[in-house]
Design a protein around this motif. Sequence first.
Motif, PDB file in Angstrom:
ATOM      1  N   ALA A   1      40.448 -21.665  28.110  1.00  0.00           N
ATOM      2  CA  ALA A   1      39.758 -22.953  27.996  1.00  0.00           C
ATOM      3  C   ALA A   1      40.709 -24.132  27.901  1.00  0.00           C
TER       4      ALA A   1
ATOM      5  N   LEU B   1      31.615 -29.919  30.660  1.00  0.00           N
ATOM      6  CA  LEU B   1      30.931 -28.643  30.837  1.00  0.00           C
ATOM      7  C   LEU B   1      31.564 -27.552  29.986  1.00  0.00           C
ATOM      8  N   LYS B   2      30.870 -26.438  29.873  1.00  0.00           N
ATOM      9  CA  LYS B   2      31.423 -25.286  29.174  1.00  0.00           C
ATOM     10  C   LYS B   2      32.660 -24.802  29.932  1.00  0.00           C
ATOM     11  N   PRO B   3      33.698 -24.340  29.226  1.00  0.00           N
ATOM     12  CA  PRO B   3      34.950 -23.938  29.881  1.00  0.00           C
ATOM     13  C   PRO B   3      34.765 -22.938  31.013  1.00  0.00           C
ATOM     14  N   ASP B   4      33.876 -21.950  30.837  1.00  0.00           N
ATOM     15  CA  ASP B   4      33.715 -20.949  31.892  1.00  0.00           C
ATOM     16  C   ASP B   4      33.183 -21.548  33.188  1.00  0.00           C
ATOM     17  N   LEU B   5      32.418 -22.637  33.079  1.00  0.00           N
ATOM     18  CA  LEU B   5      31.932 -23.306  34.289  1.00  0.00           C
ATOM     19  C   LEU B   5      33.058 -24.047  34.998  1.00  0.00           C
ATOM     20  N   CYS B   6      34.132 -24.322  34.274  1.00  0.00           N
ATOM     21  CA  CYS B   6      35.282 -25.017  34.859  1.00  0.00           C
ATOM     22  C   CYS B   6      36.249 -24.058  35.536  1.00  0.00           C
TER      23      CYS B   6
ATOM     24  N   GLU C   1      28.937 -15.771  36.867  1.00  0.00           N
ATOM     25  CA  GLU C   1      29.116 -16.699  35.753  1.00  0.00           C
ATOM     26  C   GLU C   1      29.465 -15.937  34.480  1.00  0.00           C
ATOM     27  N   GLU C   2      28.788 -14.821  34.260  1.00  0.00           N
ATOM     28  CA  GLU C   2      29.079 -14.003  33.081  1.00  0.00           C
ATOM     29  C   GLU C   2      30.470 -13.388  33.175  1.00  0.00           C
TER      30      GLU C   2
ATOM     31  N   ARG D   1      32.972 -16.030  32.459  1.00  0.00           N
ATOM     32  CA  ARG D   1      32.913 -16.346  31.035  1.00  0.00           C
ATOM     33  C   ARG D   1      33.756 -15.352  30.245  1.00  0.00           C
TER      34      ARG D   1
ATOM     35  N   SER E   1      37.168 -16.267  28.127  1.00  0.00           N
ATOM     36  CA  SER E   1      37.174 -15.938  26.705  1.00  0.00           C
ATOM     37  C   SER E   1      38.318 -14.991  26.352  1.00  0.00           C
TER      38      SER E   1
ATOM     39  N   THR F   1      36.303 -29.724  31.376  1.00  0.00           N
ATOM     40  CA  THR F   1      35.912 -29.138  30.090  1.00  0.00           C
ATOM     41  C   THR F   1      35.366 -30.173  29.118  1.00  0.00           C
TER      42      THR F   1
END
Length: 282
Positions: free
Chosen positions: A232, A243-248, A219-220, A223, A227, A240
């Motif tokens: 995103a 959820l947070k963009p990184d989760l997408c 996940e990190e 992310r 970034s 999005t």
Amino acid sequence: MVNGTVRQWIYSLVTLLIIFRSEGLFVNITYVLSGVAKGAVCLDGSPPAYHHDKGHGTGVNSWLIQMEGGGWCNNLTTCLFRKNTRLGSSKWMVENLAFSGILSNMPQFNPDFYNWNRVKVRYCDGSSFTGDVQAVNPITNLHFRGARIFLAVMEDLLAKGMKNAENAILSGCSAGGLTSILHCDSFKALLPMGAKVKCFSDAGYFINARDISGAPHIEEYFRDVVSLHGSAKNLPAVCTSRLKPDLCFFPQNVAQHVRTPLFLVNAAYDSWQVKSISGKFC
């Protein structure tokens, strides 16, 4: 023991040579020079590229697009490394690429797609074709433009006949398989309204799981990818918005919302995911 190992190696090599001789097809590279003016470039600023073997007969208006895989880069160090390889620059790509499997032109090996337009899109952005950062660091000269590459390549293919597509498949393996999930609906939106469009992901269903120590490494990592590449705004909005963009970046949060028919092939025990996600990500 050594002799047995050598014999096995020779046997494997001979087998591969037989397959290569029977299935081998080399397809020239096409550089999308028109995309450069639009900022659609690889990590090093070189033009994106693909290989296209034209369809014929009943497959002249059918298209199989395969997105190349090759992981991601999540920081300047890893992206700078990729910059000097085929995964970051079209300058390092082979000009003639072997087509086999579902890209083969031999009906005995590829009965469903042998006469379709078959395209291999080369991967040189490190973000599964999602990045789009306008600014270019003058020190690193890194370009994060994966989403622009995707659009530029598709526009080039549309001009070469895909605008008349009756059937189209967006496919990919690994990071390319993730691309086929994230871009599935946007791919369909580019094609004629009456076209039959499907997406296929091979080993591209990366799961959000903690490693054996309980740390959320993957996940990190994703992310950092999202970034760094400015991904995103190019991830599915249906995800999005919730959820947070990184989760997408994880198919488990996107796949159920894809409107285009989507087919997934993934091993129950994916060796890379077992080692790199459940084990220690590297």
